[in-house]
Scaffold this active site. Structure first.
Site, PDB file in Angstrom:
ATOM      1  N   TRP A 166       0.775  -1.229  -0.055  1.00  0.00           N
ATOM      2  CA  TRP A 166      -0.024   0.026  -0.110  1.00  0.00           C
ATOM      3  C   TRP A 166       0.744   1.256   0.187  1.00  0.00           C
ATOM      4  CZ3 TRP A 166      -4.325  -1.512  -1.855  1.00  0.00           C
ATOM      5  CH2 TRP A 166      -4.887  -2.527  -1.506  1.00  0.00           C
ATOM      6  N   ASP A 220      -1.479   7.253   5.805  1.00  0.00           N
ATOM      7  CA  ASP A 220      -2.604   6.038   5.658  1.00  0.00           C
ATOM      8  C   ASP A 220      -2.616   5.463   6.791  1.00  0.00           C
ATOM      9  OD1 ASP A 220      -3.986   4.123   4.792  1.00  0.00           O
ATOM     10  OD2 ASP A 220      -2.865   3.466   3.036  1.00  0.00           O
ATOM     11  N   LYS A 253     -11.845  -1.223   7.613  1.00  0.00           N
ATOM     12  CA  LYS A 253     -11.014  -2.176   8.770  1.00  0.00           C
ATOM     13  C   LYS A 253     -11.532  -1.598   9.821  1.00  0.00           C
ATOM     14  CE  LYS A 253      -8.526  -2.813   4.712  1.00  0.00           C
ATOM     15  NZ  LYS A 253      -7.566  -1.809   3.741  1.00  0.00           N
TER      16      LYS A 253
HETATM   17  C1  PLP Z   1      -7.050  -1.575   2.755  1.00  0.00           C
HETATM   18  C2  PLP Z   1      -5.815  -0.803   2.581  1.00  0.00           C
HETATM   19  C3  PLP Z   1      -5.751   0.025   1.439  1.00  0.00           C
HETATM   20  C4  PLP Z   1      -6.851   0.097   0.308  1.00  0.00           C
HETATM   21  O1  PLP Z   1      -7.866   0.499   0.533  1.00  0.00           O
HETATM   22  P1  PLP Z   1      -9.058   0.668  -0.559  1.00  0.00           P
HETATM   23  O2  PLP Z   1     -10.275   1.032   0.237  1.00  0.00           O
HETATM   24  O3  PLP Z   1      -9.154  -0.814  -1.145  1.00  0.00           O
HETATM   25  O4  PLP Z   1      -8.521   1.615  -1.768  1.00  0.00           O
HETATM   26  C5  PLP Z   1      -4.836   1.155   1.546  1.00  0.00           C
HETATM   27  N1  PLP Z   1      -3.997   0.995   2.579  1.00  0.00           N
HETATM   28  C6  PLP Z   1      -3.928   0.241   3.631  1.00  0.00           C
HETATM   29  C7  PLP Z   1      -3.257   0.490   4.771  1.00  0.00           C
HETATM   30  C8  PLP Z   1      -4.993  -0.663   3.689  1.00  0.00           C
HETATM   31  O5  PLP Z   1      -5.115  -1.516   4.587  1.00  0.00           O
END
Ligand code: PLP
Length: 358
Positions: free
Chosen positions: A101, A168, A192
């Site tokens: 990511w 993020d 999440k």
């Molecule tokens: C799940 C996740 C993403 C991607 O999220 P999307 O909603 O599929 O774009 C990005 N960064 C992290 C750390 C994640 O756990």
């Protein structure tokens, strides 16, 4: 009889039962109005009240200081990669490359401007968080991915940085208090720890907006969301509702400090079993182990048992512990909604498997 299931999916992931039941009811009747949530106007008074409350819940749970706005957008954290670079990258930005990511966030920024990896653990299959790197003073921001969902590593402290951080926090938001004042932007997708898929959140330092010289298309400009109450167009009403109820649930249970305490207990229980049970081993560097995603595999010599353990775990009612498709092994995602009972069930299953094959 229905067997009890223990859901460890990485995302969309487990939601608290109370939230699921509330949301299921609201689909047909939003807040006792008789109007189904899915048929409610986003311009109605009731909906505006829910938006206001949802922003207020974020502020309260994370002690968001003045000068920051909470916004919601579509496109997930992946859209957040683009929003970060579009809105904050003018001269140069550094990215800490701690997983796929993080790497995707960097690649996206490189399509916008000058962005580079300040440190990377890519060569080591991202099994640890790089340390000892020096952060230059002339960056627009340093981007970090606080929890690496795929590899089970986590930065559980707010980094000391001479430049604003952009983070993020998709998979560990609301699992600990955060010093928001260090960040230009904290963002993530909801599925999440903050609800279900279809909406993403950002906490944005407003004075840093509008400083880049590029033209930013309307829906990529964070000011659009700030100025329009995150409703420049029709918002995803159902995911926002689920987010609202998830935040209420966290608050009712004592807020992020209470989440932190129970999350750390759950993780401690599971890592203890991984370290004790001779069949298994953890994959992440011990000092960087994630409290949210616990990654492990069969220990050396037992690799051949992987499929058997997966099948066995299904017999125990365990759902979703197969590792990420490019990584293999096992991953138990034990976000806020996962209970100590769920973790205890997984531990017992690992112990039963040890008995079973000996
Ligand atoms: C799940 C996740 C993403 C991607 O999220 P999307 O909603 O599929 O774009 C990005 N960064 C992290 C750390 C994640 O756990």
């Amino acid at each position: 009889m229905e067997r009890e299931l223990h859901i460890f999916n990485a995302g969309p992931s487990l939601l608290p039962r109370e939230v699921l039941e509330d949301a299921a009811g609201a689909v047909k009747d939003f807040g006792g109005s008789g109007i189904p949530l899915l048929c409610t106007s986003h311009r109605s008074k009731e909906w505006n009240g829910l938006m206001d409350e949802t922003r207020a819940l974020w502020r309260e749970l994370l002690a968001v200081p003045d000068g920051y706005q909470v916004v919601f957008f579509s496109g997930g954290a992946t859209m957040g990669f683009l929003l970060a670079a579009m809105n904050f990258l003018e001269r140069k930005a550094a990215y800490l490359d701690t997983g796929i990511w993080a790497h995707k966030a960097l690649k996206e920024a490189q399509g916008i401007g000058d962005a580079y990896a300040i440190a990377s653990s890519r060569e080591d299959s991202y099994n640890h968080i790089p340390k000892g790197f020096v952060i230059p003073h002339d960056l627009d921001y340093l981007h970090v991915t606080t929890n690496n969902t795929v590899y089970g590593t986590e930065i559980r402290e707010d980094i000391d940085s001479p430049v604003p951080l952009v983070a993020d926090m998709s998979s560990d938001i609301l699992s600990r208090p955060v010093d928001v004042s260090r960040y230009a932007m904290i963002y993530g997708s909801a599925q999440k720890n903050a609800g279900t898929a279809g909406v993403a959140f950002a906490i944005v330092k407003t004075e840093l907006l509008g400083r880049v010289s590029r033209h930013i298309p309307t829906l990529l400009d964070l000011r659009t969301y700030v100025d329009n109450g995150s409703m420049p167009n029709t918002p995803p009403v159902f995911p926002i509702y689920v987010m609202n109820r998830t935040l209420r649930w966290i608050l009712a249970r004592g807020g992020v400090a209470a989440m932190q305490a129970s999350d750390e207990l759950k993780a401690g229980t599971l890592y203890a079993e991984i370290d004790r049970n001779p069949l298994f081993e953890g994959t992440a560097a011990v000092e960087d182990r994630s409290v949210m995603n616990v990654c492990f595999r069969m220990a050396a010599g037992n690799e051949g048992l992987e499929e058997r353990f997966l099948a066995f775990s299904q017999e125990c009612g365990i759902v979703g512990i197969k590792g990420y498709r490019t990584v293999g092994g096992f991953r138990a995602s034990i976000y806020n909604a996962c209970s100590q009972d769920d973790v205890d069930a997984l531990v017992k299953c690992m112990q039963d498997f040890e008995q079973h094959i000996s």
